[in-house]
Design an enzyme around this catalytic site. Structure first.
Site, short mmCIF file in Angstrom:
data_model
loop_
_atom_site.label_atom_id
_atom_site.label_comp_id
_atom_site.label_asym_id
_atom_site.label_seq_id
_atom_site.Cartn_x
_atom_site.Cartn_y
_atom_site.Cartn_z
N GLY A 12 0.82 -1.22 0.00
CA GLY A 12 0.00 0.00 0.00
C GLY A 12 0.84 1.26 0.00
O GLY A 12 0.71 2.12 0.87
N ARG A 15 -0.14 5.96 -1.39
CA ARG A 15 -0.84 7.08 -0.73
C ARG A 15 -0.48 7.10 0.75
O ARG A 15 -0.02 6.11 1.31
CB ARG A 15 -2.36 6.91 -0.85
CG ARG A 15 -2.88 7.17 -2.23
CD ARG A 15 -4.40 7.25 -2.25
NE ARG A 15 -5.02 5.94 -2.18
CZ ARG A 15 -5.93 5.60 -1.28
NH1 ARG A 15 -6.31 6.46 -0.35
NH2 ARG A 15 -6.47 4.40 -1.29
N ASP A 63 -3.21 -7.31 -4.85
CA ASP A 63 -4.22 -7.24 -3.80
C ASP A 63 -3.65 -7.90 -2.54
O ASP A 63 -3.41 -9.11 -2.53
CB ASP A 63 -5.49 -7.96 -4.27
CG ASP A 63 -6.58 -7.96 -3.20
OD1 ASP A 63 -6.35 -7.41 -2.11
OD2 ASP A 63 -7.66 -8.52 -3.48
N ASN A 90 1.66 -2.45 5.47
CA ASN A 90 0.95 -1.18 5.68
C ASN A 90 -0.44 -1.15 5.07
O ASN A 90 -1.32 -0.45 5.57
CB ASN A 90 1.81 -0.05 5.10
CG ASN A 90 1.02 1.23 4.95
OD1 ASN A 90 0.80 1.97 5.91
ND2 ASN A 90 0.56 1.52 3.72
N TYR A 155 -12.64 -3.08 11.66
CA TYR A 155 -11.29 -2.48 11.62
C TYR A 155 -10.52 -2.76 12.92
O TYR A 155 -9.36 -3.17 12.90
CB TYR A 155 -11.45 -0.97 11.39
CG TYR A 155 -10.15 -0.22 11.21
CD1 TYR A 155 -9.44 -0.28 10.01
CD2 TYR A 155 -9.64 0.57 12.23
CE1 TYR A 155 -8.25 0.41 9.85
CE2 TYR A 155 -8.46 1.28 12.08
CZ TYR A 155 -7.77 1.20 10.87
OH TYR A 155 -6.59 1.89 10.72
N VAL A 156 -11.20 -2.56 14.06
CA VAL A 156 -10.55 -2.76 15.36
C VAL A 156 -10.16 -4.24 15.54
O VAL A 156 -9.06 -4.54 16.00
CB VAL A 156 -11.47 -2.28 16.51
CG1 VAL A 156 -10.94 -2.74 17.86
CG2 VAL A 156 -11.60 -0.75 16.47
N ALA A 157 -11.06 -5.14 15.14
CA ALA A 157 -10.73 -6.57 15.24
C ALA A 157 -9.49 -6.87 14.41
O ALA A 157 -8.58 -7.60 14.85
CB ALA A 157 -11.92 -7.41 14.76
N LYS A 159 -7.05 -4.79 13.53
CA LYS A 159 -5.84 -4.14 14.05
C LYS A 159 -5.38 -4.76 15.37
O LYS A 159 -4.19 -4.80 15.66
CB LYS A 159 -6.07 -2.64 14.19
CG LYS A 159 -6.25 -1.92 12.85
CD LYS A 159 -5.04 -2.11 11.94
CE LYS A 159 -5.14 -1.35 10.65
NZ LYS A 159 -3.95 -1.51 9.80
N ILE A 188 -3.86 10.19 11.85
CA ILE A 188 -2.86 10.72 10.93
C ILE A 188 -3.59 11.33 9.73
O ILE A 188 -4.57 10.74 9.23
CB ILE A 188 -1.91 9.59 10.45
CG1 ILE A 188 -1.39 8.76 11.64
CG2 ILE A 188 -0.77 10.14 9.61
CD1 ILE A 188 -0.54 9.47 12.65
P1 NAP Z 1 -4.84 5.47 2.81
O1 NAP Z 1 -4.37 6.85 2.61
O2 NAP Z 1 -6.28 5.16 2.60
O3 NAP Z 1 -3.94 4.48 1.91
C1 NAP Z 1 -4.15 3.09 1.98
C2 NAP Z 1 -3.16 2.38 1.11
O4 NAP Z 1 -3.42 0.97 1.22
C3 NAP Z 1 -3.27 2.76 -0.35
O5 NAP Z 1 -1.98 2.80 -0.92
C4 NAP Z 1 -4.10 1.61 -0.94
O6 NAP Z 1 -3.80 1.35 -2.30
C5 NAP Z 1 -3.60 0.45 -0.10
N1 NAP Z 1 -4.53 -0.68 -0.05
C6 NAP Z 1 -5.76 -0.73 0.51
N2 NAP Z 1 -6.29 -1.95 0.34
C7 NAP Z 1 -5.38 -2.68 -0.35
C8 NAP Z 1 -5.32 -4.00 -0.82
N3 NAP Z 1 -6.32 -4.86 -0.64
N4 NAP Z 1 -4.22 -4.38 -1.50
C9 NAP Z 1 -3.18 -3.55 -1.69
N5 NAP Z 1 -3.17 -2.28 -1.27
C10 NAP Z 1 -4.26 -1.86 -0.61
O7 NAP Z 1 -4.52 4.94 4.29
P2 NAP Z 1 -3.45 5.43 5.36
O8 NAP Z 1 -4.15 6.35 6.28
O9 NAP Z 1 -2.17 5.82 4.73
O10 NAP Z 1 -3.27 4.05 6.15
C11 NAP Z 1 -2.15 3.20 5.98
C12 NAP Z 1 -2.14 2.19 7.09
O11 NAP Z 1 -2.10 2.86 8.35
C13 NAP Z 1 -3.40 1.32 7.13
O12 NAP Z 1 -3.08 0.01 7.52
C14 NAP Z 1 -4.25 1.99 8.18
O13 NAP Z 1 -5.17 1.11 8.77
C15 NAP Z 1 -3.18 2.44 9.16
N6 NAP Z 1 -3.59 3.52 10.06
C16 NAP Z 1 -3.95 4.75 9.57
C17 NAP Z 1 -4.32 5.74 10.46
C18 NAP Z 1 -4.72 7.12 10.02
O14 NAP Z 1 -5.12 7.93 10.87
N7 NAP Z 1 -4.62 7.48 8.75
C19 NAP Z 1 -4.34 5.48 11.83
C20 NAP Z 1 -3.99 4.23 12.28
C21 NAP Z 1 -3.60 3.25 11.38
P3 NAP Z 1 -4.61 2.07 -3.50
O15 NAP Z 1 -4.42 3.54 -3.35
O16 NAP Z 1 -3.97 1.53 -4.72
O17 NAP Z 1 -6.04 1.69 -3.30
#
Ligand code: NAP
Length: 247
Positions: A12, A15, A63, A90, A155-157, A159, A188
């Site tokens: 991932g 982004r 995927d 990630n 989501y919580v389950a 994580k 974030i």
């Molecule tokens: P984001 O901006 O929505 O980006 C998610 C990334 O994951 C994208 O690059 C997306 O790819 C990829 N992705 C999603 N489903 C996928 C799949 N099935 N196969 C391959 N790639 C996939 O999310 P983010 O906020 O950066 O989050 C990144 C990680 O941090 C996640 O695990 C999220 O749960 C965790 N997190 C985020 C926050 C927060 O506040 N943002 C807080 C705690 C934890 P595409 O763009 O190609 O779809």
């Protein structure tokens, strides 16, 4: 440079937090294969921006929910980079809803993308890492996996599951010189949290001792530390990056 000549897979990576991790690792001399799900164009742009004489950067469409895709990513990485030293799990998504309204399909999709993906990539990477007798695996969890959050049962389950798997895998792999740790971000600023309105964001910031939301780079720097030799004596830990929200 802290990761000179190292090689990583980041899931991932097009982004938000994943993209910041790819940039941080590349800046420190690490070659990276990053995966993505949707935008070929963004992936090519990141490759162009980061490829240099010292690091090779490749985007690979895969995927994360699929074990076969994970195996293909690892094979591609071995072919392009000749090995893998670091794995950052990630990739993740949300499908929020109150439990009463949450569909089985949304539960499965989130758990498969966020939790099963960690199994997929860790299993696929194990043979090469065990053969080289070294490795760093960093799993991105979330503070809500520690404290829970209404409207996010799926989501919580997933994580909380990532935290459990991190500890189990850390115990299993320590004798192979493979460190497994989790990073638990708070709120974030990425596409994932842009869904929140200003009022919701203000309410969240009110509960953060360091009075701001986090930036993707805040998380990427923690991942850099856990990817480097500076963390060689740390395994099975959960590092929260949340401005002090959960302590
Ligand atoms: P984001 O901006 O929505 O980006 C998610 C990334 O994951 C994208 O690059 C997306 O790819 C990829 N992705 C999603 N489903 C996928 C799949 N099935 N196969 C391959 N790639 C996939 O999310 P983010 O906020 O950066 O989050 C990144 C990680 O941090 C996640 O695990 C999220 O749960 C965790 N997190 C985020 C926050 C927060 O506040 N943002 C807080 C705690 C934890 P595409 O763009 O190609 O779809």
């Amino acid at each position: 440079m802290r990761l000179q000549n190292k090689r990583a897979i980041v899931t991932g990576g097009t982004r938000g937090i994943g993209k910041a991790i790819v940039y941080e690792l590349a800046k420190e001399g690490c070659s990276v294969v990053f995966t993505y799900f949707s935008s070929d164009e963004t992936a090519r742009k990141i490759e162009q921006e980061l490829n240099s004489d010292s690091v090779k950067i490749f985007g690979f469409k895969a995927d994360a929910s699929s074990f076969n895709s994970a195996q293909e990513t690892v094979n591609y990485t071995l072919e392009k980079l000749g090995g893998v030293d670091i794995l950052v799990n990630n990739a993740g998504l949300t499908k929020d809803n109150l439990l009463l309204r949450m569909s089985e399909a949304d539960f499965d999709q989130v758990v498969n993308a966020n939790l099963k993906s960690v199994f997929n990539y860790t299993k696929a990477i194990l043979k090469p890492m065990i053969a080289q007798r070294s490795g760093k695996i960093i799993n991105i969890s979330s503070v809500v996996g520690i404290i829970g959050n209404p409207g996010q049962a799926n989501y919580v389950a997933s994580k909380a599951g990532v935290i459990g798997m991190t500890k189990s895998n850390a115990k299993e792999l320590a004798s192979r010189n493979i460190n497994v740790n989790a990073v638990a971000p708070g709120f974030i600023e990425t596409d994932m949290t842009n869904k929140l309105n200003d009022q919701q964001k203000e309410a969240i910031v009110a509960n953060i001792p360091i009075k701001r939301l986090g930036k993707p780079e805040d998380v990427a720097k923690a991942v850099l530390f856990l990817s480097s030799n500076d963390s060689d004596y740390i395994t099975g830990q959960v590092l929260t990056v949340d401005g002090g929200m959960v302590m």
